[in-house]
Design a protein around this motif. Structure first.
Motif, PDB file in Angstrom:
ATOM      1  N   ASN A  81       0.815  -1.213   0.000  1.00 27.33           N
ATOM      2  CA  ASN A  81       0.000   0.000   0.000  1.00 27.33           C
ATOM      3  C   ASN A  81       0.845   1.258   0.000  1.00 27.33           C
ATOM      4  N   SER A  82       1.982   1.214  -0.638  1.00 25.38           N
ATOM      5  CA  SER A  82       2.830   2.398  -0.643  1.00 25.38           C
ATOM      6  C   SER A  82       3.563   2.511  -1.970  1.00 25.38           C
ATOM      7  N   THR A  83       3.996   3.717  -2.235  1.00 26.59           N
ATOM      8  CA  THR A  83       4.843   3.971  -3.391  1.00 26.59           C
ATOM      9  C   THR A  83       6.187   4.409  -2.860  1.00 26.59           C
ATOM     10  N   ILE A  84       7.227   3.700  -3.227  1.00 24.42           N
ATOM     11  CA  ILE A  84       8.575   4.044  -2.804  1.00 24.42           C
ATOM     12  C   ILE A  84       9.388   4.295  -4.058  1.00 24.42           C
ATOM     13  N   ILE A  85      10.035   5.437  -4.072  1.00 25.89           N
ATOM     14  CA  ILE A  85      10.938   5.744  -5.166  1.00 25.89           C
ATOM     15  C   ILE A  85      12.259   6.142  -4.534  1.00 25.89           C
ATOM     16  N   SER A  86      13.226   5.253  -4.619  1.00 32.90           N
ATOM     17  CA  SER A  86      14.555   5.473  -4.074  1.00 32.90           C
ATOM     18  C   SER A  86      15.542   5.156  -5.181  1.00 32.90           C
ATOM     19  N   ASP A 129       5.120  -3.261  -8.501  1.00 32.52           N
ATOM     20  CA  ASP A 129       4.080  -2.526  -9.232  1.00 32.52           C
ATOM     21  C   ASP A 129       4.101  -1.019  -8.986  1.00 32.52           C
ATOM     22  N   ASN A 130       4.296  -0.617  -7.739  1.00 30.21           N
ATOM     23  CA  ASN A 130       4.169   0.811  -7.430  1.00 30.21           C
ATOM     24  C   ASN A 130       5.448   1.393  -6.842  1.00 30.21           C
ATOM     25  N   GLY A 131       6.605   0.834  -7.177  1.00 32.83           N
ATOM     26  CA  GLY A 131       7.812   1.416  -6.627  1.00 32.83           C
ATOM     27  C   GLY A 131       9.097   0.868  -7.194  1.00 32.83           C
ATOM     28  N   ILE A 132      10.161   1.542  -6.818  1.00 33.67           N
ATOM     29  CA  ILE A 132      11.507   1.140  -7.192  1.00 33.67           C
ATOM     30  C   ILE A 132      12.423   1.586  -6.061  1.00 33.67           C
ATOM     31  N   GLU A 133      13.427   0.745  -5.786  1.00 26.02           N
ATOM     32  CA  GLU A 133      14.310   1.028  -4.666  1.00 26.02           C
ATOM     33  C   GLU A 133      15.709   0.529  -5.001  1.00 26.02           C
TER      34      GLU A 133
END
Length: 159
Positions: free
Chosen positions: A28-33, A130-134
């Motif tokens: 339930n979160s979007t992480i962009i790192s 699906d909703n992020g990249i790290e």
């Protein structure tokens, strides 16, 4: 009544801690790192990003390139705060450059051109969902310098 509120809060806190542990995909979160911070020192310990140092790299001369389909492309993002793919700031009593890494391939390459004669290579590994990249690992000139478990995406280099 107070005990039930405390249990509710502790249960919620425990859920938050377990939801983001390990290599599980956050739901339930979007992480962009996508960045790494680097400090640069010479052999005498002088900060090579400090604008007060006469031997420092000059911010206006630094360029970042992404390797795209085998061709280096300079990072120039119109209307972005850090339009050239990096930011230099004073943090933890030293200057650091935050480089926004190329994320277009499996282990994409980012080049940092410090001036007309000095350049280095960053290669990164990312975790994607699906909703992020790290960012998970960063190699500097083919030497692994940072891994996710090491804390903040930061390392120091000597020039």
């Amino acid at each position: 009544m107070k005990i039930s509120k405390i249990l509710f809060i502790l249960t919620g806190f425990g859920f938050i801690l377990t939801a983001c542990s390990g290599d599980e995909k956050p739901t339930n979160s979007t992480i962009i790192s996508k960045s790494v911070e680097i400090s640069i020192r010479d052999m005498n310990g002088n900060d090579l990003l400090d604008p007060q140092n006469p031997n420092a790299y000059i911010e206006d001369e630094i360029k970042v390139f992404y390797l795209v389909n085998g061709v280096p492309e300079e990072v120039l993002w119109a209307n972005m705060d850090h339009s050239r793919g990096f930011n230099i700031s004073n943090r933890a009593n030293e200057y650091r450059i935050a480089v926004f890494l190329n994320d277009n391939e499996n282990q994409p390459i980012t080049y940092i051109q410090w001036n007309g004669t000095d350049a280095d290579t960053l290669r990164a590994e990312f975790r994607r969902w699906d909703n992020g990249i790290e960012v998970r690992k960063v190699w500097f000139n083919d030497v692994l310098r940072w891994e996710f478990s090491d804390g903040d995406s930061y390392f120091e280099i000597m020039k």
